[in-house]
Design a protein around this motif. Structure first.
Motif, short mmCIF file in Angstrom:
data_model
loop_
_atom_site.label_atom_id
_atom_site.label_comp_id
_atom_site.label_asym_id
_atom_site.label_seq_id
_atom_site.Cartn_x
_atom_site.Cartn_y
_atom_site.Cartn_z
N ALA A 15 0.83 -1.20 0.00
CA ALA A 15 0.00 0.00 0.00
C ALA A 15 0.86 1.26 0.00
CB ALA A 15 -0.94 0.00 1.20
N GLN B 212 2.26 1.68 -3.44
CA GLN B 212 1.23 2.21 -4.35
C GLN B 212 1.05 3.71 -4.13
OE1 GLN B 212 -0.24 0.53 -6.84
NE2 GLN B 212 -1.19 2.44 -7.45
N GLN B 213 1.09 4.16 -2.88
CA GLN B 213 0.98 5.59 -2.60
C GLN B 213 2.16 6.35 -3.22
OE1 GLN B 213 0.70 5.94 1.66
NE2 GLN B 213 -1.41 5.19 1.72
N ILE C 37 3.85 5.47 -5.89
CA ILE C 37 3.62 5.49 -7.34
C ILE C 37 2.63 6.58 -7.69
CG2 ILE C 37 2.59 4.20 -9.26
CD1 ILE C 37 3.84 1.66 -7.95
N GLU C 38 1.52 6.63 -6.96
CA GLU C 38 0.48 7.64 -7.24
C GLU C 38 0.98 9.05 -7.02
OE1 GLU C 38 -2.75 6.31 -4.81
OE2 GLU C 38 -3.16 4.58 -6.11
#
Length: 93
Positions: A63, A66-67, A69-70
């Motif tokens: 998670a 992913q944060q 990457i975003e």
């Protein structure tokens, strides 16, 4: 696993603690303990608990990745490899 078949009142736990612990360790299935008809606790063997904690830690790392990457906090593999090679050369000097 059907957790609904593994629900016991606290009085059963008090009277059969050793048997319950043996069953939980052998079957690696948790047991729900109730008090006054309400679920209050889940008993689980240590190996399953450790595995669940490791899984949660891995999910948290995913998670967080992913944060990143975003939010655009990434680097190319080529850039990272180049930095590692440069660092290794400095360490060998």
């Amino acid at each position: 696993m059907r957790l609904s078949t593994r629900i016991r009142p606290i009085s059963y736990l008090k009277a059969n603690a050793a048997e319950i612990l043996s069953d939980i360790a052998e079957n690696r299935q948790p047991m729900v303990i109730t008090q006054n008809g309400e679920a209050k606790a889940v008993l689980q063997d240590v190996a399953s608990f450790d595995q669940a904690q490791e899984t949660l830690a891995m999910l948290k790392l995913l998670a967080l990745g992913q944060q990143d990457i975003e939010a655009g906090r990434t680097r190319s593999a080529r850039d990272v490899a180049g930095r590692l090679r440069a660092k290794a050369r400095r360490g060998n000097d």
